[in-house]
Design an enzyme around this catalytic site. Structure first.
Site, short mmCIF file in Angstrom:
data_model
loop_
_atom_site.label_atom_id
_atom_site.label_comp_id
_atom_site.label_asym_id
_atom_site.label_seq_id
_atom_site.Cartn_x
_atom_site.Cartn_y
_atom_site.Cartn_z
N HIS A 263 -7.89 1.75 -4.07
CA HIS A 263 -8.08 2.65 -5.19
C HIS A 263 -9.45 2.43 -5.84
O HIS A 263 -10.24 3.35 -6.01
CB HIS A 263 -6.94 2.42 -6.21
N GLU A 264 -9.74 1.16 -6.16
CA GLU A 264 -10.99 0.87 -6.86
C GLU A 264 -12.21 1.07 -5.95
O GLU A 264 -13.27 1.48 -6.42
CB GLU A 264 -10.97 -0.55 -7.43
N HIS A 267 -13.11 4.66 -6.21
CA HIS A 267 -13.94 4.90 -7.40
C HIS A 267 -15.37 4.44 -7.15
O HIS A 267 -16.33 5.13 -7.48
CB HIS A 267 -13.39 4.11 -8.60
ZN ZN Z 1 -8.36 5.01 -11.07
#
Ligand code: ZN
Length: 499
Positions: A263-264, A267
């Site tokens: 997830h990170e 980003h």
């Molecule tokens: Zn997020």
């Protein structure tokens, strides 16, 4: 005549770039302080750090609201220079100028005071303790919304801070459709037996090794990124060539850490791939929270929870974790990371039920802001609506209305962006697969570089010079639409749960 004025009469575009560079540098310093606070700083440094933050923010704010900045933006616009940068910075300038300094200060002060009260209230599950702080926060947000009287709904003004251009009416329409589509899917899954969990010993060093290998395949470069540990995983670009991501590891359950890391990294990849030409303009970052979240969720969910991804990575995981996975077939590993179960806590929610947590918060925030719901009535409303949306009973306020940190900062308007991001992630995933029919085969062979390049080309490189709506329309052919997300979830979970 000051050097700066000399520069501005000489060339307003040079002067504009210099001013933006200064704001950008102040923000850069603030990001280092923020990362440090969450990753390295001893807790007793909090007070002094808060003060340093305040000073940096004030300096950047003064520069942003300066009327001379507006004049330079006018000059750049007249010259037809950098239209995307000019538009984004003008928006920042207008928003900052419309909100009186004393209101900004009061909001910051109220948030700082409310935070420890919220933490104590959550610890003791005592909503009454937090209620006065929340009442003050809601009143302050009403005043903030009042700074934008042209908004069709006061909540629009709050949404706009996180998701420029989003409206309450549009969010309501999207969420209604999503809610209607998810309800039968959640019920159908609930009637099926629960998959077996994967248990065992998963050494943290092996988890970190696997995270790094996967991150490098996605786009993590050792001389431009860092991977650290923090209680709440997050990602931050300090500046070009400096992306920081964090995750956390649980030695008994590797799934949370692995998926949080993906997830990170999603980003981080967005920030990493913004066009270098935008550096120093304050626009070399994600265009909105929803588009940002679409990137993290795409790598976490559409890629990271998929069979294709693990066809390549599961043998490596088995190698690294040895005995713990020796007798666990790939199907069981996939089932374990795709369990759907309505639950109380938003941050632990699965891909399917997550949106229900957001619908709940959106409805309550709008009602609070409108004055339809009093703060004192909030816990009862929360519990009743949780029961309707998720079919679970809230045992106490700590696991109910007090669970999220957002309201402790008085932040209203933020939650919807999580689900708008999920909606966008499915649209972008469809568009990428349509453009590259062999995408999943490439991912299964361990090479996601085609997806990285496609996202760079269609989403990342624009930074804030394109709005989320412009990005979605050009990349997917249309505006936000929940249909691809519903289709993706229905197809995926019909297969996993044999529906
Ligand atoms: Zn997020």
């Amino acid at each position: 005549m000051s050097a700066e004025l000399a520069a501005s009469s000489r060339d307003p575009l040079v002067a504009l770039r210099e001013r933006l560079r200064e704001i950008d540098d102040l923000q850069h310093a603030g990001r280092v302080l923020g990362w440090d606070q969450q990753v390295l700083m001893p807790p007793r440094g909090t007070l002094a750090r808060g003060r340093a933050f305040g000073t940096l923010e004030r300096l950047a704010h003064e520069r942003l609201v300066d009327p001379r900045l507006a004049a330079l933006l006018d000059a750049a616009e007249a010259a037809g220079e950098d239209p995307g940068v000019v538009r984004a910075v003008r928006r920042d300038h207008e928003r900052a100028r419309r909100v009186p300094g004393e209101l900004v200060a009061e909001i910051a002060e109220a948030a700082a005071e409310a935070q420890p009260i919220w933490a104590r209230a959550r610890e003791t599950s005592d909503f009454a303790l937090f209620a006065p702080a929340l009442e003050r926060a809601v009143a302050l947000r009403r005043r903030l919304a009042g700074c934008f009287p042209e908004a069709a709904h006061p909540y629009d003004a709050l949404l706009d801070a996180f998701e420029p251009g989003a409206t309450t009416a549009e969010v309501r329409r999207l969420f209604d459709r999503l809610h209607a589509g998810l309800r039968p899917l959640i019920a159908a899954i609930a009637a099926r037996p629960e998959p077996e969990p994967v248990v065992g010993a998963f050494p943290v060093e092996s988890q970190r090794a696997l995270v790094l290998e996967m991150a490098r395949a996605i786009g993590f470069e050792d001389d431009a990124w860092r991977l650290d540990v923090s209680t709440h995983p997050f990602s931050e670009k300090i500046g070009p060539g400096d992306v920081r991501v964090t995750t956390r590891y649980d030695a008994r359950n590797p799934l949370d850490g692995l998926l949080s890391a993906l997830h990170e990294v999603g980003h981080g990849l967005y920030e990493h791939q913004v066009a270098p030409t935008l550096a120093g303009t304050t626009t070399d970052t994600g265009t909105s929270l929803a588009i940002h979240e679409s990137q993290s969720r795409l790598w976490e969910n559409q890629v990271g929870r998929s069979r294709a991804f693990w066809v390549h990575w599961y043998p490596r995981a088995q190698e690294l974790f040895g005995e713990a996975l020796a007798d666990v077939p790939l199907d069981r590993w996939l089932a374990a990371m795709n369990v759907v179960r309505p639950s109380l806590i938003r941050v632990d929610a699965d891909e399917v039920t997550y949106a229900m947590h957001v619908v709940l918060r959106f409805e309550l925030e709008v009602a609070l802001l409108e004055g339809e719901l009093a703060v004192a009535e909030l816990p009862a409303a929360w519990n009743a609506r949780t029961e309707e949306l998720l079919g679970v009973t809230v045992p106490d306020d700590a696991r109910g209305v007090l669970q999220d940190i957002h309201w402790s900062f008085g932040e209203l308007g933020y939650f919807p962006t999580y689900t708008l991001g999920s909606i966008a992630s499915a649209q972008l995933w469809d568009a990428a697969r349509a453009a590259m029919p062999d995408l999943e085969d490439r991912i299964a062979s361990g090479d996601p570089s085609a997806l990285r390049a496609w996202l760079g080309e269609h989403v990342h490189r624009f930074g804030r010079t394109r709005t989320s709506d412009e990005i979605l329309r050009s990349a997917t052919g249309g505006p936000l639409d929940p249909a691809p997300l519903l289709r993706y979830l229905t197809d995926k979970y019909a297969a996993l749960y044999d529906l």
